[in-house]
Design a protein around this motif. Structure first.
Motif, short mmCIF file in Angstrom:
data_model
loop_
_atom_site.label_atom_id
_atom_site.label_comp_id
_atom_site.label_asym_id
_atom_site.label_seq_id
_atom_site.Cartn_x
_atom_site.Cartn_y
_atom_site.Cartn_z
N THR A 82 13.43 18.78 4.97
CA THR A 82 14.43 18.18 5.89
C THR A 82 14.65 19.12 7.06
O THR A 82 14.77 20.33 6.86
N LYS A 83 14.74 18.56 8.29
CA LYS A 83 14.96 19.39 9.47
C LYS A 83 16.32 19.04 10.08
O LYS A 83 16.45 18.01 10.73
N GLY A 84 17.32 19.86 9.83
CA GLY A 84 18.65 19.55 10.37
C GLY A 84 19.65 20.62 10.01
O GLY A 84 19.32 21.62 9.37
N LEU A 85 20.91 20.39 10.41
CA LEU A 85 22.02 21.31 10.09
C LEU A 85 23.17 20.48 9.54
O LEU A 85 23.43 19.37 10.02
N ASP A 86 23.85 21.02 8.55
CA ASP A 86 24.97 20.30 7.93
C ASP A 86 26.17 20.29 8.87
O ASP A 86 26.63 21.35 9.29
N PRO A 87 26.69 19.11 9.24
CA PRO A 87 27.80 19.06 10.19
C PRO A 87 29.08 19.76 9.69
O PRO A 87 29.83 20.31 10.48
N GLN A 88 29.28 19.76 8.37
CA GLN A 88 30.51 20.38 7.83
C GLN A 88 30.45 21.92 7.86
O GLN A 88 31.38 22.58 8.26
N THR A 89 29.31 22.46 7.42
CA THR A 89 29.25 23.92 7.20
C THR A 89 28.31 24.63 8.17
O THR A 89 28.25 25.86 8.17
N THR A 90 27.53 23.88 8.96
CA THR A 90 26.46 24.37 9.83
C THR A 90 25.32 25.05 9.04
O THR A 90 24.50 25.74 9.60
N CYS A 91 25.27 24.82 7.71
CA CYS A 91 24.20 25.40 6.88
C CYS A 91 22.90 24.63 7.08
O CYS A 91 22.91 23.45 7.44
N THR A 92 21.77 25.30 6.80
CA THR A 92 20.47 24.62 6.80
C THR A 92 20.29 23.98 5.42
O THR A 92 20.96 24.36 4.46
N PRO A 93 19.36 23.01 5.28
CA PRO A 93 19.14 22.39 3.98
C PRO A 93 18.82 23.40 2.86
O PRO A 93 19.36 23.30 1.76
N SER A 94 17.97 24.40 3.16
CA SER A 94 17.61 25.35 2.09
C SER A 94 18.82 26.16 1.61
O SER A 94 18.92 26.52 0.45
N GLN A 95 19.76 26.42 2.52
CA GLN A 95 20.98 27.14 2.13
C GLN A 95 21.83 26.29 1.18
O GLN A 95 22.43 26.80 0.24
N ILE A 96 21.84 24.98 1.42
CA ILE A 96 22.58 24.06 0.54
C ILE A 96 21.91 24.02 -0.84
O ILE A 96 22.57 24.11 -1.88
#
Length: 308
Positions: A82-96
């Motif tokens: 997945t290529k994006g950033l989490d709107p809530q935390t600004t985390c990348t998918p791998s960080q999630i």
């Protein structure tokens, strides 16, 4: 085939389907799970050795929480495409993924990979990155073929950010082509776009050389030059006078660059990172400026040395 793996692909969109084809052509046992499908996550995941997520950014957290409720083998390798950033935390998918599954290896897959071309069996290359190099090598073996060349890397964050940040520049590149500003303008925009990606990437902890590789420059070139790119299409059609609402109504799949631009603006303001191209793309998407005004603003910035 010896050492055949059981691979589960989460997400049956164009990208998930292309990756499923690559793995099954190599003789691996592949199951594709879709939210709209008849099978539950638990049914699909039975015996899984590699779980590859190709869901859109907005679906990542739901899928992660669905998996957390299941008892999974500690041997499972997670791959995020997945290529994006989490709107809530600004985390990348791998960080999630890593936060949810701290004891599992997480692999990031990213590169100049337009799914329509991969489905047509045209040659391509990609990068799989992980802090656990043996996990990256396992994924490399599952997906590599004479048509699809897979490189390994240990800079997980840098590889992931390359694929994410370039979507913003691709919107600007689409605008440039839609306004018919020519090759010189486009070359300047893409080059300065790469400089911006490197600036953000280093600030967040990626390695400089990663951004000059396939997952950075490679993906940037593919997405900024192809009408197959959804992000490019958004910029191109805005420049041709369509509204964002009209464009999104007819777009197949998600243009991740739209959400990424918003999250990036928020985070670069907090961290005081200079992101002039992102800023103009953001203003354009918000309807604050026309496509032509956005590019003129970039041309009118203070003159300065190319490198500091």
């Amino acid at each position: 085939m010896t050492n055949s793996k059981s691979v589960v692909i989460l997400g049956a969109g164009a990208w998930g389907s292309a990756l499923a084809t690559l793995a099954s052509t190599n003789g691996h046992k592949v199951h594709v799970w879709s939210r709209r499908g008849s099978k539950t996550l638990a049914e699909v995941l039975e015996g899984a050795e590699i779980i590859l997520s190709a869901v859109s950014m907005k679906g990542v957290r739901d899928v992660v929480s669905g998996l957390k409720s299941l008892s999974l083998s500690p041997e499972i390798i997670f791959v995020t495409a997945t290529k994006g950033l989490d709107p809530q935390t600004t985390c990348t998918p791998s960080q999630i993924w890593q936060e949810a599954f701290p004891h599992h290896p997480i692999v990031v897959l990213s590169g100049p990979n337009l799914s329509a071309e991969i489905q047509q069996k045209l040659p391509a290359a990609t990068v799989v990155a992980s802090s656990v190099i043996s996990a990256a090598e396992d994924v490399q073996l599952v997906l590599s073929s004479h048509r699809f060349r897979v490189y390994t890397n240990t800079d997980t964050l840098g590889v992931e950010l390359g694929g994410t940040l370039k979507n913003v520049i691709a919107i600007a590149a689409g605008v440039c082509d839609g306004l018919q500003l020519g090759t010189n303008a486009k070359a300047a925009l893409v080059t300065r776009g790469l400089t911006e990606m490197v600036r953000i990437g280093l600030h967040w902890g990626g390695k400089q050389e990663t951004f000059y590789g396939l997952s950075g420059l490679g993906d940037l070139l593919a997405t900024c030059n192809s009408p197959l790119s959804r992000n490019y299409q958004v910029g191109y059609q805005l420049a041709c006078g369509k509204t964002l609402t009209e464009i999104l109504a007819h777009l197949q799949g998600t243009a991740e660059g739209i959400n990424t631009t918003k999250v990036l603006m928020q985070r670069s303001k907090q961290q005081n990172i200079s992101t002039p191209i992102t800023e103009q793309v953001y203003r354009l998407l918000q309807g604050e400026v026309t496509p032509r005004q956005a590019l003129e603003e970039l041309m009118l910035r203070d003159i300065k040395p190319e490198y500091h």
